[in-house]
Design an enzyme around this catalytic site. Structure first.
Site, short mmCIF file in Angstrom:
data_model
loop_
_atom_site.label_atom_id
_atom_site.label_comp_id
_atom_site.label_asym_id
_atom_site.label_seq_id
_atom_site.Cartn_x
_atom_site.Cartn_y
_atom_site.Cartn_z
N ARG A 81 0.82 -1.21 0.00
CA ARG A 81 0.00 0.00 0.00
C ARG A 81 0.86 1.26 0.00
O ARG A 81 0.59 2.21 -0.75
CB ARG A 81 -0.92 -0.02 1.22
CG ARG A 81 -1.68 1.28 1.49
CD ARG A 81 -2.67 1.61 0.40
NE ARG A 81 -3.54 2.70 0.83
CZ ARG A 81 -4.31 3.41 0.01
NH1 ARG A 81 -4.31 3.16 -1.29
NH2 ARG A 81 -5.09 4.37 0.48
N ASN A 136 -8.60 7.89 -6.73
CA ASN A 136 -7.50 7.73 -7.68
C ASN A 136 -7.79 6.62 -8.68
O ASN A 136 -7.19 6.58 -9.76
CB ASN A 136 -6.21 7.37 -6.94
CG ASN A 136 -5.52 8.57 -6.32
OD1 ASN A 136 -5.73 9.71 -6.73
ND2 ASN A 136 -4.70 8.32 -5.31
#
Length: 223
Positions: free
Chosen positions: A39, A117
């Site tokens: 991540r 995003n």
């Protein structure tokens, strides 16, 4: 005009560490650590690409971050394992509070949008899999302007796409960089502090409100 809420998706609505159990079968006891690094690298790659104006879809950042993490941890994956992980990433689970929290906010009269995003198609797949797609008026993606948060251009794009103004818009995110980005663009912002260990960046730009989960958000927001 009703207050508009722009919800970050990855890490706020959807648990980006929802594959830890799956990872345990591939990388063993370091699965949770592996997931955190994956991540972190995914976001780093998005930041760097936005700064360089060298855009690729967020899914490419995700895949390249996975490859980097495998190399870093010296845990190469078989092609079928890599494919399985990336396929599963498209249907990550929502956090337990999300459906109820969103329903309360919608009933209270807020305008709800997903703001991510991820591409519109990727986000719609996530929201459909989580059973929460119908709670939103729409999905607005940074892909439309070929950049990523916290580029100021993406917050401006959201306002135009949602037909909103900065004074009437709140960002809702668990990601401090996103909260600070929205505040810097003139919005208000709610930080969803999903863990007591989560830290906010000491930039002197605090969130407008902080809540532990979405069920507390309606009461915390003052139009």
């Amino acid at each position: 005009m009703a207050v508009t809420l722009a919800f970050d998706v990855y890490g706020t609505l959807i648990d980006t560490h929802g594959l830890v159990a799956m990872l345990k079968g591939m990388v063993g006891d370091r699965a949770a650590e592996f997931s955190r690094t994956w991540r972190e690298r995914q976001l780093e790659y998005a930041f760097r690409r936005a700064l360089m104006q060298n855009y690729v879809p967020f899914s490419v950042c995700t895949a390249q971050a996975l490859d980097h993490t495998c190399t870093l941890y010296k845990t190469p994956l078989r092609p079928d394992q890599r494919t399985a992980l990336l396929d599963a990433y498209r249907t990550l689970p929502a956090f337990p509070d999300v459906a109820d929290g969103l329903a309360r906010l919608r009933a209270a009269g807020f305008r709800l949008y997903a703001f991510s995003n991820g591409t519109k198609a990727a986000v719609r797949t996530l929201l459909d899999a989580a059973g929460i797609a119908d709670l939103f008026l729409g999905v607005i993606s940074t892909d439309d302007v070929r950049s990523f948060k916290p580029d100021p251009a993406v917050y401006s794009h959201f306002l135009g796409a949602a037909g909103a103004t900065d004074a009437e818009t709140w960002l809702v995110s668990s990601n401090p960089f996103d909260v600070i980005g929205a505040l810097s663009a003139g919005w208000r912002a709610a930080w969803v502090r999903r863990s007591p260990e989560a830290l906010f960046d000491p930039w002197g730009i605090p969130p407008t409100v902080t809540v532990p989960d979405l069920r507390d958000l309606a009461a915390a927001i003052v139009p």
